[in-house]
Design a protein around this motif. Structure first.
Motif, PDB file in Angstrom:
ATOM      1  N   THR A 126       0.836  -1.201   0.000  1.00 42.42           N
ATOM      2  CA  THR A 126       0.000   0.000   0.000  1.00 42.42           C
ATOM      3  C   THR A 126       0.870   1.250   0.000  1.00 42.42           C
ATOM      4  N   HIS A 127       0.682   2.103  -0.989  1.00 42.03           N
ATOM      5  CA  HIS A 127       1.458   3.348  -1.033  1.00 42.03           C
ATOM      6  C   HIS A 127       0.615   4.582  -0.763  1.00 42.03           C
ATOM      7  N   HIS A 128      -0.554   4.646  -1.353  1.00 39.11           N
ATOM      8  CA  HIS A 128      -1.287   5.914  -1.308  1.00 39.11           C
ATOM      9  C   HIS A 128      -2.694   5.735  -0.778  1.00 39.11           C
ATOM     10  N   PHE A 129      -2.960   6.440   0.297  1.00 33.79           N
ATOM     11  CA  PHE A 129      -4.262   6.386   0.953  1.00 33.79           C
ATOM     12  C   PHE A 129      -4.930   7.742   0.794  1.00 33.79           C
ATOM     13  N   THR A 175      -0.123  -0.987  -9.887  1.00 33.21           N
ATOM     14  CA  THR A 175      -1.011   0.147  -9.615  1.00 33.21           C
ATOM     15  C   THR A 175      -0.406   1.011  -8.520  1.00 33.21           C
ATOM     16  N   HIS A 176      -0.097   2.261  -8.845  1.00 31.33           N
ATOM     17  CA  HIS A 176       0.690   3.084  -7.920  1.00 31.33           C
ATOM     18  C   HIS A 176      -0.089   4.320  -7.488  1.00 31.33           C
ATOM     19  N   GLY A 177       0.010   5.412  -8.229  1.00 33.20           N
ATOM     20  CA  GLY A 177      -0.722   6.608  -7.832  1.00 33.20           C
ATOM     21  C   GLY A 177      -2.218   6.384  -7.950  1.00 33.20           C
ATOM     22  N   PRO A 320       9.566  13.011 -13.411  1.00 37.26           N
ATOM     23  CA  PRO A 320       8.817  13.598 -12.294  1.00 37.26           C
ATOM     24  C   PRO A 320       8.138  12.511 -11.472  1.00 37.26           C
ATOM     25  N   HIS A 321       8.011  12.776 -10.167  1.00 36.67           N
ATOM     26  CA  HIS A 321       7.453  11.746  -9.284  1.00 36.67           C
ATOM     27  C   HIS A 321       6.083  12.205  -8.749  1.00 36.67           C
ATOM     28  N   GLY A 322       6.076  13.048  -7.719  1.00 40.53           N
ATOM     29  CA  GLY A 322       4.800  13.432  -7.130  1.00 40.53           C
ATOM     30  C   GLY A 322       4.114  14.545  -7.898  1.00 40.53           C
ATOM     31  N   LEU A 375      10.475  15.088  -4.255  1.00 38.76           N
ATOM     32  CA  LEU A 375       9.537  13.967  -4.460  1.00 38.76           C
ATOM     33  C   LEU A 375       8.063  14.348  -4.327  1.00 38.76           C
ATOM     34  N   HIS A 376       7.699  14.970  -3.206  1.00 38.18           N
ATOM     35  CA  HIS A 376       6.278  15.228  -2.964  1.00 38.18           C
ATOM     36  C   HIS A 376       6.115  16.603  -2.328  1.00 38.18           C
ATOM     37  N   THR A 377       4.904  17.162  -2.458  1.00 33.43           N
ATOM     38  CA  THR A 377       4.671  18.511  -1.940  1.00 33.43           C
ATOM     39  C   THR A 377       3.380  18.569  -1.116  1.00 33.43           C
ATOM     40  N   ILE A 420      14.015  11.568   3.078  1.00 35.93           N
ATOM     41  CA  ILE A 420      12.555  11.701   3.146  1.00 35.93           C
ATOM     42  C   ILE A 420      11.882  11.259   1.846  1.00 35.93           C
ATOM     43  N   GLY A 421      10.760  10.561   1.996  1.00 33.29           N
ATOM     44  CA  GLY A 421       9.930  10.209   0.841  1.00 33.29           C
ATOM     45  C   GLY A 421       8.745  11.155   0.808  1.00 33.29           C
ATOM     46  N   HIS A 422       7.613  10.664   1.287  1.00 34.23           N
ATOM     47  CA  HIS A 422       6.432  11.525   1.292  1.00 34.23           C
ATOM     48  C   HIS A 422       6.492  12.547   2.408  1.00 34.23           C
ATOM     49  N   ILE A 423       5.677  13.558   2.207  1.00 37.46           N
ATOM     50  CA  ILE A 423       5.476  14.609   3.191  1.00 37.46           C
ATOM     51  C   ILE A 423       3.982  14.870   3.159  1.00 37.46           C
ATOM     52  N   CYS A 442      10.483   9.571   6.690  1.00 30.48           N
ATOM     53  CA  CYS A 442      11.862   9.354   6.270  1.00 30.48           C
ATOM     54  C   CYS A 442      12.148   7.863   6.109  1.00 30.48           C
ATOM     55  N   LYS A 443      12.864   7.535   5.040  1.00 30.00           N
ATOM     56  CA  LYS A 443      13.081   6.131   4.692  1.00 30.00           C
ATOM     57  C   LYS A 443      14.152   5.481   5.553  1.00 30.00           C
ATOM     58  N   PHE A 444      15.082   6.278   6.047  1.00 27.71           N
ATOM     59  CA  PHE A 444      16.194   5.736   6.836  1.00 27.71           C
ATOM     60  C   PHE A 444      16.165   6.367   8.223  1.00 27.71           C
ATOM     61  N   PRO A 482       5.658   3.124   5.777  1.00 26.90           N
ATOM     62  CA  PRO A 482       4.619   4.081   5.390  1.00 26.90           C
ATOM     63  C   PRO A 482       5.115   4.953   4.244  1.00 26.90           C
ATOM     64  N   HIS A 483       4.422   4.932   3.112  1.00 28.64           N
ATOM     65  CA  HIS A 483       4.819   5.810   2.019  1.00 28.64           C
ATOM     66  C   HIS A 483       4.194   7.160   2.204  1.00 28.64           C
ATOM     67  N   ASP A 484       2.916   7.123   2.479  1.00 31.39           N
ATOM     68  CA  ASP A 484       2.156   8.362   2.419  1.00 31.39           C
ATOM     69  C   ASP A 484       1.296   8.450   3.662  1.00 31.39           C
TER      70      ASP A 484
HETATM   71 CU1  K7E Z   1       6.974   8.549  -3.456  1.00 28.89          CU
HETATM   72 CU2  K7E Z   1       4.921   4.936  -3.996  1.00 28.89          CU
HETATM   73 CU3  K7E Z   1       4.166   7.699  -3.108  1.00 28.89          CU
HETATM   74 CU4  K7E Z   1       6.874   5.966  -1.984  1.00 28.89          CU
HETATM   75  S1  K7E Z   1       5.873   6.784  -3.718  1.00 28.89           S
HETATM   76  S2  K7E Z   1       7.929   7.789  -1.464  1.00 28.89           S
END
Ligand code: K7E
Ligand code: CUA
Length: 625
Positions: A126-129, A175-177, A320-322, A375-377, A420-423, A442-444, A482-484
């Motif tokens: 699960t990435h995006h809720f 299936t991602h975003g 581009p990512h987010g 990555l994300h805003t 950091i990944g998501h914010i 943060c991933k680490f 947790p991604h998001d």
């Molecule tokens: Cu940037 Cu799958 Cu939302 Cu992870 S994705 S960080």
């Protein structure tokens, strides 16, 4: 394929609104000093924080024993396959909702209802809720989450905070975003991340990558059926919708349509792909969709850049990512990932671009430099954006209006630990963004916590963003990964305490009981039909209504358990020893399991949820002979 994409390759005007590398280091150093000062005094996530740190004007930072949090946090659980509920700002973990993962406590993956949704699978990613919307803010009805690993979308009902429905997306992989409609409960748009041979059924040319395809799917939010799909160039990443219901959009990397890393990074620009929902819905209505393989879902062709009436390919740098839409609904912000920039797209220009009056690239009105690996805003209520910067391990706070005006928009950079990944920020994905809290996922965690072996926890850091400077108030470890996250005002989530007995959740069991002429609520019945034995019982603390049942060896057994205690927080369950069977029933809930009685003997069953002083006595025997 390369020919028709010329239109995507308009020139980028770089350097217009960029901060220099020197400025960058200056602000980073300042951010580090600021964060260090705060870090000295922090307590672990979930621990109390002295009240003196709370600024009078900002949100309340300290949540004492017995006090309730102001916000619900909804955390995706990454490769754990679940969704978590966290109290914000305390950081208390309140619940784990199993979604795509098997779970012993609740019996998700064991009960007949959950099996009807899981269909034999036990893992997910699960990435995006996201929550369902009405008029630009959360309506408290549903949550939606993707499964990247097996191309599924799940719905969580917010009245009970349990998984409700899982749908498989045809001809999709990775299936991602995902993002729901923001104006009404209508649809959830889902992106495929992996390009695959179409139809995706093992037929056709499996080797030739140039023949692979990628789909953007529309799923009906109420029926959870896939309404339509559209094929695109490249492959898709994160997803967003506007506030009016005109567009869904997706960041697209790998416009090169390669299969290996070097092949995927060749170009300096990929796209933000905008889907014209009005045109797509009209075409579907007019029967213009074709089908792929065995799927009956109508599919449109949105490839071909300017040649497609359904899609607009806006060139943005680089992989581009987010993509996030600001609370005014005016701007979409795409994070460059391999470019130190974010691209600000003015959504009111998109119609003109669809009409061919301006070039797609003219929708980009600013491209400020924010750091290495954006990555994300997230957004506050003061026109500021907060972008997570993976490589630099910072959060960059910048002002949207300044970026558009061509000024240096960077207001502050703060160090986060680490990568950091998501914010996200409180109510950031709604028109009611309130600028109180921001969380950095943060991933680490490296040196931040006691070492626990090679696999480490992630680190989540919570910032009070109500003041001039971002202020970290605490951090805490999180289980993978947790991604998001969403931070949602608690008045918008109103869960029930007891199930209504006529809930649709028990349809399978109710139909079964009807057939057998028994009721679920007053049941102590054992019915054997040939080689299938049905056992109906209720739990009322501290006893099951059956202290014993007999089953012929080799029979299939269905046990239906109803919790008849309508008391808040009084749960029961059914754990059958030696049979890998364990599930819970919350107040007034019914659930059932089906298994084979394939061993001769006496098998105790007991209640695994502590319900009474005589909880240990809440048990019975299954005798198989
Ligand atoms: Cu940037 Cu799958 Cu939302 Cu992870 S994705 S960080
Ligand atoms: Cu019922 Cu423990």
């Amino acid at each position: 394929m390369t020919e028709k994409k010329d239109d995507h390759q308009d020139e980028i005007k770089s350097g217009e609104v960029q901060t220099s590398r020197r400025d960058f280091f200056k602000t980073t150093a300042m951010g580090m000093a600021g964060a260090g000062a705060v870090t000295m005094g922090i307590l672990p996530f979930g621990a109390a924080k002295d009240a003196e740190a709370s600024s009078a004007a900002g949100p309340k930072e300290h949540v004492g024993p017995g006090e309730l949090d102001e916000y619900y946090g909804f955390w995706s659980g990454g490769q754990s396959g679940e969704v978590r509920i966290i109290g914000i700002p305390s950081g208390r973990e309140l619940k784990r909702i199993p979604v795509f993962n098997w779970d012993a406590a609740y019996g998700w993956g064991t009960t007949n209802f959950s099996k009807s949704q899981m269909k034999g699978r036990i893992s997910g990613d699960t990435h995006h809720f996201h929550l369902s919307y009405k008029d630009g803010t959360y309506d408290g009805k549903y949550g939606f989450v993707n499964d990247k690993s097996q191309a599924r979308l799940a719905r969580i009902r917010l009245d009970m905070l349990v998984t409700d429905k899982i749908v498989d997306i045809p001809n999709a992989a990775g299936t991602h975003g995902i993002f729901p409609s923001r104006n009404e409960i209508n649809a959830v748009y889902c992106n495929s991340e992996f390009r695959v041979p179409l139809p995706y059924d093992g037929s056709g040319d499996l080797e030739d990558v140039s023949k692979y395809g990628c789909l953007h799917s529309c799923i009906d939010a109420e029926s959870m059926e896939v309404r339509w799909q559209i094929q695109v160039d490249g492959n898709l990443d994160l997803c967003a919708t506007d506030y009016e219901g005109k567009y869904s959009m997706a960041c697209c990397y790998n416009s090169e349509e390669g299969a290996t890393l070097p092949e995927m990074m060749g170009k300096d620009r990929d796209w933000l792909v905008i889907f014209n929902l009005e045109r797509i819905e009209a075409a579907i209505k007019a029967g213009k969709g074709t089908t792929i393989g065995n799927s009956k879902v109508p599919v449109l062709d949105g490839r071909g850049g300017a040649n497609s009436e359904y899609t607009l390919y806006i060139p943005v740098p680089k992989s581009p990512h987010g993509v996030n839409v600001d609370p005014t609904g005016k701007y979409a912000v795409c994070s460059g990932k391999l470019s130190p920039t974010v691209s600000v797209v003015e959504l009111s220009k998109v119609d003109q671009a669809f009409a061919g009056k301006i070039k797609p690239r003219d929708c980009v009105i600013a491209e400020p430099e924010v750091g290495l690996g954006p990555l994300h805003t997230a957004f506050d209520n003061k026109g500021n954006a907060y972008t997570s910067i993976f490589l630099d391990s910072v959060v960059t706070k910048w002002n949207i209006a300044k970026a558009i005006a061509g000024e240096n928009p960077v207001l502050e950079k703060v160090d986060v630990n680490y990568q950091i990944g998501h914010i996200n920020a409180s109510m950031s994905e709604t028109k009611d963004a309130d600028g109180n809290w921001m969380v950095a996922l943060c991933k680490f965690s490296k040196d931040r916590f006691l070492p626990v072996g090679p696999f480490r926890a992630e680190n989540e850091q919570l910032f009070n963003i109500s003041g001039k400077k971002m202020k970290m108030v605490h951090e805490g470890a999180a289980h993978a990964e947790p991604h998001d996250a969403l931070i949602v005002s608690r008045d918008l989530i109103r869960p029930e305490k007891v199930w209504p007995r006529d809930d649709r959740r028990f349809e399978i069991e109710r139909a079964m009981a009807k057939k057998h002429g028994v009721t679920l609520e007053a049941a102590a019945n054992v019915i054997t039909e040939g080689n299938h034995t049905y056992v109906y019982m209720v739990g009322i603390a501290p006893a099951f209504s059956l202290s014993k049942f007999n089953v012929p060896l080799g029979n299939t057994v269905t046990v239906v358990l109803t919790n008849m205690d309508g008391v808040e927080d009084l749960s029961h369950g059914f754990c059958l020893t030696q049979h890998d069977i364990n599930f819970g029933v919350s107040p007034k809930e019914t659930a059932s399991v089906t298994f084979k009685a394939d061993k001769k003997g006496v098998f105790w069953y007991y209640c695994p949820w502590f319900c009474h002083a005589l909880h240990l006595e809440m048990r019975g025997r299954m005798i198989v002979s």
